[in-house]
Design a protein around this motif. Structure first.
Motif, short mmCIF file in Angstrom:
data_model
loop_
_atom_site.label_atom_id
_atom_site.label_comp_id
_atom_site.label_asym_id
_atom_site.label_seq_id
_atom_site.Cartn_x
_atom_site.Cartn_y
_atom_site.Cartn_z
N ILE A 1 0.90 -1.14 0.08
CA ILE A 1 -0.10 -0.06 -0.01
C ILE A 1 0.82 1.32 0.17
O ILE A 1 0.23 2.33 -0.56
N PHE A 2 2.25 1.07 0.50
CA PHE A 2 3.03 2.42 0.43
C PHE A 2 3.11 2.95 -0.91
O PHE A 2 3.01 3.94 -1.07
N THR A 3 3.22 1.84 -1.70
CA THR A 3 3.66 2.48 -3.04
C THR A 3 2.57 3.02 -3.67
O THR A 3 2.46 3.91 -4.48
N ARG B 1 15.63 4.41 3.44
CA ARG B 1 16.28 3.78 2.50
C ARG B 1 17.62 3.38 3.01
O ARG B 1 18.12 4.16 4.08
N PHE B 2 18.38 2.61 2.23
CA PHE B 2 19.78 2.47 2.64
C PHE B 2 20.46 3.44 2.03
O PHE B 2 20.65 3.75 0.79
N GLU C 1 10.51 5.76 -9.99
CA GLU C 1 11.80 5.12 -10.00
C GLU C 1 12.63 5.23 -8.62
O GLU C 1 12.98 4.20 -8.07
N GLY C 2 12.40 6.17 -7.99
CA GLY C 2 13.06 6.75 -6.69
C GLY C 2 12.21 5.93 -5.52
O GLY C 2 12.92 6.00 -4.31
N LEU C 3 11.03 5.52 -5.83
CA LEU C 3 10.26 4.87 -4.74
C LEU C 3 10.90 3.34 -4.39
O LEU C 3 10.79 2.87 -3.23
N ALA C 4 11.53 2.53 -5.20
CA ALA C 4 12.12 1.23 -5.12
C ALA C 4 13.00 1.28 -3.70
O ALA C 4 12.68 0.21 -3.00
N PRO C 5 13.78 2.04 -3.71
CA PRO C 5 14.72 1.96 -2.34
C PRO C 5 13.82 2.26 -1.25
O PRO C 5 14.36 1.61 0.04
N PHE C 6 12.69 2.97 -1.04
CA PHE C 6 12.03 2.93 0.08
C PHE C 6 11.30 1.50 0.54
O PHE C 6 10.80 1.68 1.63
N ARG C 7 11.04 1.11 -0.62
CA ARG C 7 10.03 -0.35 -0.60
C ARG C 7 10.52 -1.30 0.43
O ARG C 7 11.92 -1.48 0.53
N GLY C 8 9.95 -1.88 1.30
CA GLY C 8 10.29 -2.83 2.23
C GLY C 8 10.81 -2.26 3.59
O GLY C 8 11.43 -1.24 3.78
#
Ligand SMILES: Cc1cc2nc3c(=O)[nH]c(=O)nc-3n(C[C@H](O)[C@H](O)[C@H](O)COP(=O)(O)OP(=O)(O)OC[C@H]3O[C@@H](n4cnc5c(N)ncnc54)[C@H](O)[C@@H]3O)c2cc1C
Ligand code: SF4
Ligand code: SF4
Ligand code: SF4
Length: 376
Positions: A87-89, A106-107, A122-129
């Motif tokens: 749901i975040f994304t 993010r890391f 595209e910049g959302l990927a590192p925030f996922r998880g």
């Protein structure tokens, strides 16, 4: 002026550091790897702003959610990369579609967890998880405020205390701000994390290519920790139940002290939405073991944002949500072996941690009690 006499009274949000007009508060890491503010008294002008913005000194009121949902992001790839139902994304993409800015954890290149922002999908990927380490908020409250003052839409995500800190720091409501916190068990020590990574890579963190605390290839419920390098064989690929870092996290040996007396759970953070894993979802149509999100709606702005992202959702009750997720309201109790853990940790790291873990195993009678309580 902020003075920390009891570490339970500082969640490390850094609102005070960012608000100080004299910039005379620094953040110092303690022996457990958590950061605390330290005031340069010579430079302090006693304006009191640091105390005014502190979410521990000014805790909010608990709120009962206006509505509760189970939801699943229909994009299977995004759901797989997300810890719960993704749901975040979905929320973040809706904000970016309106030329907004999204803040999350993010890391960095040292595999420490830090807050940052993105203006692209595209910049959302590192925030996922989920990253099960306390993230450093850094300058992001200041950055969020600057975007808001430009009239940009901002979505800020983080732990409840980070959202509470942001709201106190901003000091006023903004129509274009969407705040989303995660249900939070607590945050483990960045020091234990750093040393764990050094151990598994023989002190060469640059070999790490990816880290996933919640790899779902073994299922959403029975997730694995996966840490990959450049080679085919990962450094770590094991059930969270067997992973030493996750074991000491989930046994509450190395949480930030404030997590045992959390100032921001139960909606006290002031967030618009709270998101979590819908553990115990009791509906086969909404549980394929690939991840289901739980969403608690606290404000009309939160409800509008959720509706605008147009994902399948099912309304449910707060009682359903809380029955398998006590972290929504309750802080975890302090493990009585915490001092023993740190003593052993300074001598021997996470080696030989098993004997300590065995001491904390619930007896058969306690396990039975728990099961019966759940059934009731
Ligand atoms: C430390 C921690 C403890 C948690 N404890 C629980 C719990 O007890 N019960 C429960 O149901 N859910 C818990 N969660 C929340 C859950 O793991 C998912 O993060 C949440 O459901 C969102 O999942 P998603 O699939 O929507 O999106 P995802 O893509 O999985 O979530 C990413 C979101 O998590 C945020 N995030 C990731 N790591 C951190 C971090 N270290 N600090 C701050 N924000 C972070 C990102 O900014 C982003 O907003 C916890 C999360 C964290 C980080
Ligand atoms: S009282 Fe004012 S000047 Fe002093 S540390 Fe706090 S914010 Fe900074
Ligand atoms: S909780 Fe936040 S604002 Fe309060 S003292 Fe700690 S870092 Fe500063
Ligand atoms: S448990 Fe509370 S104090 Fe600890 S990180 Fe989570 S929100 Fe902050």
């Amino acid at each position: 002026m902020i003075t920390i006499t009891d570490k339970h009274n500082c969640c490390g949000c850094s609102a005070c550091v960012q608000a100080c007009p004299k910039q005379c508060i620094s953040f110092e890491e303690d022996e457990q790897g958590f950061r605390y503010p330290l005031v340069d008294k010579a430079a302090c002008v006693d304006c009191g702003l640091c105390e005014k913005v502190c979410p521990v000194l000014n805790a909010g009121e608990p709120r009962h959610p206006l509505a509760v949902y189970a939801a699943i992001n229909p994009n299977e790839e995004i759901r797989r990369e997300s810890s719960s139902g993704g749901i975040f994304t979905a929320l973040a993409e809706a904000v970016l579609d309106e030329s907004g800015v999204v803040f999350g954890a993010r890391f960095n290149d040292q595999w420490e967890v830090v807050h940052a922002y993105t203006e692209s999908k595209e910049g959302l990927a590192p925030f996922r998880g989920s990253k099960y380490v306390q993230s450093r908020v850094g300058e992001t409250y200041r950055q969020a405020k600057a975007f808001l003052q430009q009239g940009r839409k901002v979505m800020y995500t983080g732990t409840p205390c980070q959202i509470a800190g942001l709201k106190r720091y901003l000091g006023k409501e903004y129509d274009q701000l969407l705040t989303v916190d995660v249900v939070c068990h607590g945050v483990p020590s960045p020091l234990v994390w750093r040393n764990y990574l050094r151990d598994i890579t023989a002190n060469n963190l640059s070999q790490i290519a990816s880290i996933n605390f919640r790899d779902k290839s073994t299922g959403w419920k029975n997730y694995s920790v996966k840490i990959c390098g450049q080679e085919e064989t990962p450094f770590v690929n094991e059930s969270y139940r067997k992973n030493p870092f996750m074991q000491v996290f989930l046994k509450d040996f190395c949480l930030r002290p404030s997590c045992h007396t959390c100032p921001a759970k139960s909606g006290k953070s002031g967030s618009d939405l709270t998101i979590a894993d819908f553990w115990g979802i009791n509906d086969p149509d909404w549980d394929d073991d690939k991840g289901t999100s739980l969403i608690l709606v606290h404000t009309c702005q939160g409800q509008q944002s959720l509706d605008s992202c147009n994902i399948p959702k099912k309304q449910t009750s707060y009682e359903d949500a809380i029955s398998h997720n006590p972290s929504i309201e309750k802080s975890v109790a302090e493990n009585k072996f915490i001092s023993l853990f740190w003593q052993q940790y300074y001598n021997d790291g996470l080696n030989n941690i098993q004997s300590l873990l065995d001491k904390t195993k619930p007896s058969i009678i306690n396990r039975l009690h728990r099961k019966i309580r759940r059934l009731i």
